[in-house]
Design a protein around this motif. Structure first.
Motif, short mmCIF file in Angstrom:
data_model
loop_
_atom_site.label_atom_id
_atom_site.label_comp_id
_atom_site.label_asym_id
_atom_site.label_seq_id
_atom_site.Cartn_x
_atom_site.Cartn_y
_atom_site.Cartn_z
N PRO A 15 45.94 25.89 14.67
CA PRO A 15 44.75 25.25 15.26
C PRO A 15 45.08 24.33 16.42
CG PRO A 15 44.73 25.09 12.86
CD PRO A 15 46.10 25.56 13.26
N SER A 16 46.34 23.86 16.52
CA SER A 16 46.69 22.96 17.62
C SER A 16 46.96 23.73 18.91
CB SER A 16 47.87 22.07 17.24
OG SER A 16 49.04 22.83 17.02
N GLY A 17 46.88 25.06 18.85
CA GLY A 17 46.83 25.87 20.07
C GLY A 17 48.16 26.29 20.66
N GLY A 18 49.28 25.83 20.10
CA GLY A 18 50.56 26.13 20.74
C GLY A 18 51.10 27.51 20.45
N ALA A 19 50.95 27.93 19.18
CA ALA A 19 51.57 29.20 18.77
C ALA A 19 50.50 30.12 18.19
CB ALA A 19 52.65 28.91 17.72
N GLY A 20 50.97 31.18 17.51
CA GLY A 20 50.06 32.07 16.80
C GLY A 20 49.02 32.73 17.68
N ILE A 21 47.86 33.04 17.08
CA ILE A 21 46.88 33.87 17.80
C ILE A 21 46.31 33.22 19.05
CG2 ILE A 21 46.20 35.28 15.80
CD1 ILE A 21 43.58 33.67 15.79
N ILE A 22 46.27 31.89 19.08
CA ILE A 22 45.72 31.27 20.31
C ILE A 22 46.65 31.54 21.49
CG2 ILE A 22 45.01 29.10 21.43
CD1 ILE A 22 43.94 28.12 18.77
N ALA A 23 47.95 31.39 21.27
CA ALA A 23 48.93 31.70 22.33
C ALA A 23 48.84 33.18 22.70
CB ALA A 23 50.34 31.36 21.86
N ASP A 24 48.68 34.04 21.69
CA ASP A 24 48.61 35.49 21.95
C ASP A 24 47.39 35.85 22.79
OD1 ASP A 24 50.83 35.70 20.33
OD2 ASP A 24 49.73 36.41 18.57
N ILE A 25 46.24 35.27 22.41
CA ILE A 25 45.00 35.59 23.13
C ILE A 25 45.10 35.14 24.59
CG2 ILE A 25 42.53 35.02 23.26
CD1 ILE A 25 42.60 34.84 20.12
N LYS A 26 45.62 33.92 24.80
CA LYS A 26 45.76 33.42 26.17
C LYS A 26 46.69 34.33 26.98
CE LYS A 26 46.74 28.88 25.83
NZ LYS A 26 46.78 27.48 25.45
N THR A 27 47.74 34.80 26.31
CA THR A 27 48.72 35.64 27.01
C THR A 27 48.13 37.01 27.34
OG1 THR A 27 50.48 34.48 25.84
CG2 THR A 27 51.06 36.59 26.83
N PHE A 28 47.44 37.62 26.38
CA PHE A 28 46.78 38.91 26.66
C PHE A 28 45.86 38.76 27.87
CE2 PHE A 28 46.79 40.39 21.87
CZ PHE A 28 48.15 40.67 21.96
N THR A 218 58.68 23.72 23.83
CA THR A 218 59.00 25.13 23.54
C THR A 218 58.07 25.72 22.48
OG1 THR A 218 60.58 24.29 21.92
CG2 THR A 218 61.45 24.93 24.07
N HIS A 219 57.07 24.95 22.05
CA HIS A 219 56.20 25.45 20.96
C HIS A 219 55.42 26.66 21.45
CE1 HIS A 219 54.11 25.17 17.20
NE2 HIS A 219 52.93 24.97 17.76
N GLY A 220 55.62 27.78 20.78
CA GLY A 220 54.88 28.99 21.14
C GLY A 220 55.63 29.98 22.01
N THR A 221 56.90 29.70 22.30
CA THR A 221 57.64 30.62 23.18
C THR A 221 57.79 32.02 22.56
OG1 THR A 221 59.63 29.58 22.30
CG2 THR A 221 59.03 29.00 24.54
N GLY A 222 58.08 32.06 21.25
CA GLY A 222 58.30 33.36 20.59
C GLY A 222 57.03 34.20 20.57
N CYS A 223 55.92 33.55 20.19
CA CYS A 223 54.63 34.25 20.13
C CYS A 223 54.26 34.76 21.51
CB CYS A 223 53.53 33.30 19.66
SG CYS A 223 53.83 32.62 18.02
N THR A 224 54.44 33.89 22.51
CA THR A 224 54.03 34.24 23.88
C THR A 224 54.86 35.40 24.42
OG1 THR A 224 53.37 31.94 24.21
CG2 THR A 224 53.69 33.27 26.20
N LEU A 225 56.16 35.36 24.15
CA LEU A 225 57.01 36.45 24.64
C LEU A 225 56.57 37.79 24.03
CD1 LEU A 225 59.71 36.97 26.35
CD2 LEU A 225 60.70 37.39 24.11
N ALA A 226 56.39 37.82 22.72
CA ALA A 226 55.99 39.07 22.06
C ALA A 226 54.61 39.53 22.53
CB ALA A 226 56.02 38.90 20.54
N ALA A 227 53.70 38.57 22.73
CA ALA A 227 52.36 38.93 23.20
C ALA A 227 52.41 39.47 24.63
CB ALA A 227 51.43 37.72 23.12
N ALA A 228 53.26 38.87 25.46
CA ALA A 228 53.37 39.34 26.85
C ALA A 228 53.97 40.75 26.89
CB ALA A 228 54.22 38.37 27.67
N ILE A 229 54.92 41.03 26.01
CA ILE A 229 55.48 42.39 25.92
C ILE A 229 54.36 43.35 25.51
CG2 ILE A 229 57.10 43.91 24.71
CD1 ILE A 229 58.91 41.37 24.33
N THR A 230 53.59 42.95 24.49
CA THR A 230 52.51 43.80 23.99
C THR A 230 51.49 44.10 25.08
OG1 THR A 230 52.81 42.72 21.84
CG2 THR A 230 50.77 43.98 22.14
N ALA A 231 51.10 43.06 25.83
CA ALA A 231 50.13 43.26 26.93
C ALA A 231 50.67 44.26 27.93
CB ALA A 231 49.85 41.92 27.61
N ASN A 232 51.96 44.16 28.25
CA ASN A 232 52.53 45.07 29.23
C ASN A 232 52.66 46.50 28.72
OD1 ASN A 232 53.34 43.83 31.98
ND2 ASN A 232 53.59 42.23 30.44
#
Ligand code: PXL
Length: 270
Positions: A15-28, A218-232
């Motif tokens: 819910p604090s927005g750094g990791a998980g689905i919020i990071a993924d949605i922003k990245t997509f 660095t909070h959310g780096t792992g989620c963001t990287l995987a989400a960015a790969i997925t988007a691509n």
């Protein structure tokens, strides 16, 4: 006009927005993909720590995903925090149903602050049932250690862990965070340091290098990287170029971190 690509994340809510689905949605969104999501666990956390979580049932997760798949054509999917055996089996069954392609599995094991996001049974089931279905898995060094049972102390260890994960059924493996070795060698601030990721595609391996940025944001780096790969992958890029583009995106996001909160600030996804 090119067709609107749709990506799905199946992950936990921070819910604090750094990791998980919020990071993924922003990245997509940043890559022009339309973002959809299914929540596997509601975590309680901020930049300082994870204080607990309420995991969703397999049925809850299925009921979120089914209507999306009935309605949309999803081009790529990412899994993040899959907390229990039953949620993992459900996701594996849905993937086997054939309506999900381009699966990136981020084997989320514990948070930076040391909170276990998955138990041992669930980790076993993640390996047994999802690794063989994944187009790419993206463990960091501690995750690669827990999965392979090895203590990774140098580059050779990374290659051995990758081999074990390939033997466990993962076709393609990205091991993140080779920079930790340079640190161990006692590099001084004057020496250039690089953040190195090791990509194993079928029988070949490549090292992907970016500047190592000394920061606590660095909070959310792992989620963001995987989400960015997925988007691509959704945009029909191949795995190797998707990983390169994603790595540059995360490096830029670390540079743009908003430095909010009292702990590890989220990164700045634009
Ligand atoms: O970065 C791992 C991670 C993934 N997903 C969720 C998290 C975390 C770490 O805190 O909270 C929901």
């Amino acid at each position: 006009m090119s067709e609107q690509k749709i990506a799905l994340t199946i992950a936990g809510l921070d819910p604090s927005g750094g990791a998980g689905i919020i990071a993924d949605i922003k990245t997509f969104s940043a890559f022009g993909c339309f973002a959809t999501s299914a929540v596997t666990s509601i975590t309680f956390q901020n930049t300082q720590g994870v204080y607990g979580a309420v995991h969703q049932t397999a049925e809850d997760v299925r009921k979120q995903i089914e209507p999306i798949l009935h309605d949309y054509r999803v081009s790529a999917v990412k899994t993040g925090m899959l907390p229990t055996d039953e949620v993992i089996s459900e996701v594996a069954d849905i993937v086997k149903g054939g309506r999900l392609r381009n699966l990136v599995v981020d084997p989320v094991v514990r948070s930076t602050s040391g909170f276990d996001l998955i138990d041992d049974d669930a980790l076993r089931s993640l390996i047994d049932s999802l690794f063989p279905l994944a187009d790419l898995i993206t463990p960091n060094i501690p995750e690669a250690e827990r999965i392979s049972g090895l203590k990774i102390e140098n580059e050779e260890g990374v290659y051995q862990a990758a081999k074990i994960m390939r033997d466990l059924g993962a076709r393609n493996v990205l091991i993140k965070g080779g920079h930790s070795f340079e640190k161990e060698k006692g590099a001084t601030a004057a020496e250039p340091r690089y953040a190195r990721d090791f990509l194993f595609i079928e029988d070949s391996s490549t090292i992907i290098t970016a500047d190592f940025i000394e920061t606590t944001a660095t909070h959310g780096t792992g989620c963001t990287l995987a989400a960015a790969i997925t988007a691509n992958l959704a945009l029909e890029n191949d795995i190797a170029s998707s990983v390169r583009i994603a790595k540059e995106f995360v490096t830029e996001a670390i540079r743009n971190a908003p430095h909010i909160g009292k702990g590890h600030s989220p990164i700045g996804i634009k």
